[in-house]
Design an enzyme around this catalytic site. Structure first.
Site, PDB file in Angstrom:
ATOM      1  N   ASN A 170       0.864  -1.184   0.000  1.00 39.17           N
ATOM      2  CA  ASN A 170       0.000   0.000   0.000  1.00 39.17           C
ATOM      3  C   ASN A 170       0.896   1.227   0.000  1.00 39.17           C
ATOM      4  O   ASN A 170       1.532   1.537   1.007  1.00 39.17           O
ATOM      5  CB  ASN A 170      -0.894  -0.046   1.253  1.00 39.17           C
ATOM      6  CG  ASN A 170      -1.738   1.205   1.412  1.00 39.17           C
ATOM      7  OD1 ASN A 170      -1.808   2.042   0.499  1.00 39.17           O
ATOM      8  ND2 ASN A 170      -2.378   1.337   2.561  1.00 39.17           N
ATOM      9  N   LYS A 223       0.036   4.227  -0.134  1.00 38.25           N
ATOM     10  CA  LYS A 223      -0.640   5.366   0.526  1.00 38.25           C
ATOM     11  C   LYS A 223      -0.481   6.618  -0.347  1.00 38.25           C
ATOM     12  O   LYS A 223      -0.486   6.503  -1.570  1.00 38.25           O
ATOM     13  CB  LYS A 223      -0.087   5.539   1.946  1.00 38.25           C
ATOM     14  CG  LYS A 223      -0.180   4.230   2.755  1.00 38.25           C
ATOM     15  CD  LYS A 223       0.031   4.406   4.216  1.00 38.25           C
ATOM     16  CE  LYS A 223      -0.125   3.054   4.920  1.00 38.25           C
ATOM     17  NZ  LYS A 223      -0.014   3.131   6.367  1.00 38.25           N
ATOM     18  N   HIS A 267      -9.501   0.965   5.019  1.00 36.54           N
ATOM     19  CA  HIS A 267      -8.184   1.088   5.664  1.00 36.54           C
ATOM     20  C   HIS A 267      -8.337   1.965   6.903  1.00 36.54           C
ATOM     21  O   HIS A 267      -9.157   2.890   6.922  1.00 36.54           O
ATOM     22  CB  HIS A 267      -7.172   1.702   4.687  1.00 36.54           C
ATOM     23  CG  HIS A 267      -5.771   1.645   5.215  1.00 36.54           C
ATOM     24  ND1 HIS A 267      -5.289   2.574   6.111  1.00 36.54           N
ATOM     25  CD2 HIS A 267      -4.778   0.745   5.016  1.00 36.54           C
ATOM     26  CE1 HIS A 267      -4.046   2.237   6.428  1.00 36.54           C
ATOM     27  NE2 HIS A 267      -3.709   1.141   5.774  1.00 36.54           N
ATOM     28  N   GLU A 325      -6.755   4.340   7.956  1.00 35.65           N
ATOM     29  CA  GLU A 325      -6.620   5.776   7.706  1.00 35.65           C
ATOM     30  C   GLU A 325      -7.903   6.346   7.087  1.00 35.65           C
ATOM     31  O   GLU A 325      -8.216   7.521   7.277  1.00 35.65           O
ATOM     32  CB  GLU A 325      -5.381   6.034   6.828  1.00 35.65           C
ATOM     33  CG  GLU A 325      -4.109   5.842   7.652  1.00 35.65           C
ATOM     34  CD  GLU A 325      -2.923   5.260   6.908  1.00 35.65           C
ATOM     35  OE1 GLU A 325      -2.873   5.342   5.671  1.00 35.65           O
ATOM     36  OE2 GLU A 325      -2.032   4.701   7.592  1.00 35.65           O
ATOM     37  N   GLU A 354      -5.024  -5.171  10.562  1.00 40.22           N
ATOM     38  CA  GLU A 354      -3.996  -4.156  10.774  1.00 40.22           C
ATOM     39  C   GLU A 354      -4.280  -3.442  12.095  1.00 40.22           C
ATOM     40  O   GLU A 354      -5.110  -2.521  12.130  1.00 40.22           O
ATOM     41  CB  GLU A 354      -4.014  -3.125   9.647  1.00 40.22           C
ATOM     42  CG  GLU A 354      -3.741  -3.695   8.280  1.00 40.22           C
ATOM     43  CD  GLU A 354      -3.186  -2.646   7.320  1.00 40.22           C
ATOM     44  OE1 GLU A 354      -2.100  -2.861   6.806  1.00 40.22           O
ATOM     45  OE2 GLU A 354      -3.839  -1.605   7.123  1.00 40.22           O
ATOM     46  N   GLY A 393       2.850   2.109  10.850  1.00 38.84           N
ATOM     47  CA  GLY A 393       3.792   3.212  10.670  1.00 38.84           C
ATOM     48  C   GLY A 393       4.522   3.602  11.938  1.00 38.84           C
ATOM     49  O   GLY A 393       5.161   4.652  12.005  1.00 38.84           O
ATOM     50  N   SER A 410       3.876  -2.300  10.111  1.00 39.25           N
ATOM     51  CA  SER A 410       5.335  -2.318  10.270  1.00 39.25           C
ATOM     52  C   SER A 410       5.985  -3.635   9.831  1.00 39.25           C
ATOM     53  O   SER A 410       6.947  -4.094  10.440  1.00 39.25           O
ATOM     54  CB  SER A 410       5.728  -1.968  11.717  1.00 39.25           C
ATOM     55  OG  SER A 410       5.262  -0.671  12.050  1.00 39.25           O
TER      56      SER A 410
HETATM   57  O1  LIG Z   1      -1.145   0.589   6.889  1.00 40.40           O
HETATM   58  C1  LIG Z   1      -0.364  -0.249   6.497  1.00 40.40           C
HETATM   59  C2  LIG Z   1      -0.591  -0.949   5.219  1.00 40.40           C
HETATM   60  O2  LIG Z   1      -1.865  -0.713   4.746  1.00 40.40           O
HETATM   61  C3  LIG Z   1       0.861  -0.582   7.266  1.00 40.40           C
HETATM   62  O3  LIG Z   1       1.750   0.468   7.139  1.00 40.40           O
HETATM   63  P1  LIG Z   1       3.256   0.277   7.659  1.00 40.40           P
HETATM   64  O4  LIG Z   1       3.784  -0.986   7.039  1.00 40.40           O
HETATM   65  O5  LIG Z   1       3.976   1.516   7.172  1.00 40.40           O
HETATM   66  O6  LIG Z   1       3.192   0.176   9.156  1.00 40.40           O
END
Ligand SMILES: O=C(CO)COP(=O)(O)O
Length: 271
Positions: free
Chosen positions: A18, A20, A110, A112, A182, A188, A228
């Site tokens: 992803n 983002k 997601h 976010e 997740e 992150g 992560s």
């Molecule tokens: O949100 C994520 C994937 O959709 C995970 O992000 P990270 O791998 O940067 O922690």
């Protein structure tokens, strides 16, 4: 039970990146080409481990051109879609457009989107239905925040999100959904849920699907872990027998690191 056809995996593992809101279309093309070369050099077998990327919408046409032109086996999808098909929905993107650009998958819910845009389970369900209308495979993201985890309510919280986001889907539809667990506190942050945590939740999700539908349907659903993930921890995480892949954020922006994650079978921890 489905038969054991792919090493330790009943289901074809999926390693998904992803991006983002990173990588403009030119950077995205460079990243995809480097990823493709790296996987090719490593003789990656895409029939054993599927590799997908989720670029920003503005990159997808360029990604399609590269994938088609170079006959790449990497598949791709949108990071979101509208629950509507067309009309006066300024700023939204229809699943129809994504399908036309060759997308296989689309992310739904997601964390976010849920936290920044306030998306509810009900909206996620509507988006999953929109994805199916356009023959896209939804990757439904669920997972608890730190408060739920600390209170020991992470399983019930996550299963409630799951139930709300798939309510009313047929068994045939649910079997096509990819569920990405997740935990929000691990995204992150460098904090990774331990391999046992990932397996605990994946197992709970599968058991819940078996209860809601039947064991045969639950066995078909691929469950990913995200938060992560790196090449150094993917082997331990994917050791869990219910964990069928990873949804990778930050580490998917580095072609070599992401290719290395896709080669997770080399890092599988056995004991
Ligand atoms: O949100 C994520 C994937 O959709 C995970 O992000 P990270 O791998 O940067 O922690």
């Amino acid at each position: 039970m489905t038969s054991q056809t792919n090493g330790q995996f009943d289901r074809t593992p999926l390693i998904a990146g992803n991006w983002k809101m990173n990588m403009d279309h030119q950077q995205g093309v460079a990243l995809l080409q480097k990823l493709a070369w790296t996987l090719q050099d490593a003789k990656h077998d895409f029939s054993r481990v599927e590799v997908a990327v989720f670029p920003p919408f503005t990159d997808i046409r360029s990604v399609q051109t590269i994938v088609d032109g170079d006959d790449l086996k990497v598949v791709y999808g949108g990071q979101d879609l509208s629950d509507q098909d067309s009309g006066a929905y300024t700023g939204d993107i229809s699943g129809e457009f994504l399908k036309k650009l060759g997308c296989t998958y689309v992310l739904v819910g997601h964390s976010e989107r849920r936290t920044i845009h306030g998306e509810s389970d009900e909206q996620c369900l509507a988006k999953i239905n929109a994805a199916f209308r356009h023959d896209l495979l939804p990757v439904l993201c669920i997972g608890e925040g730190l408060d739920s985890r600390k209170a020991g309510e992470h399983v019930s919280f996550t299963l409630e999100q799951l139930r709300g986001s798939i309510a009313g889907l047929s068994a045939e539809e649910v079997a096509k959904v990819v569920v990405a667990y997740e935990p929000v506190w691990a995204i992150g942050t460098g904090e990774v849920a331990g391999p046992e945590d990932a397996q605990e939740m994946a197992q709970a999700i599968r058991a819940d699907l078996a209860e809601l539908y039947d064991a045969g349907t639950a066995d078909k659903v691929r469950i990913l872990y995200g938060g992560s993930v790196k090449s150094s921890n993917v082997g331990a995480i994917l050791k869990g027998k219910d964990v069928d892949g990873a949804l990778v954020g930050g580490a998917s922006l580095d072609a070599e690191e992401f290719a290395n994650i896709a080669k997770f079978e080399q890092h599988l921890v056995t004991d």
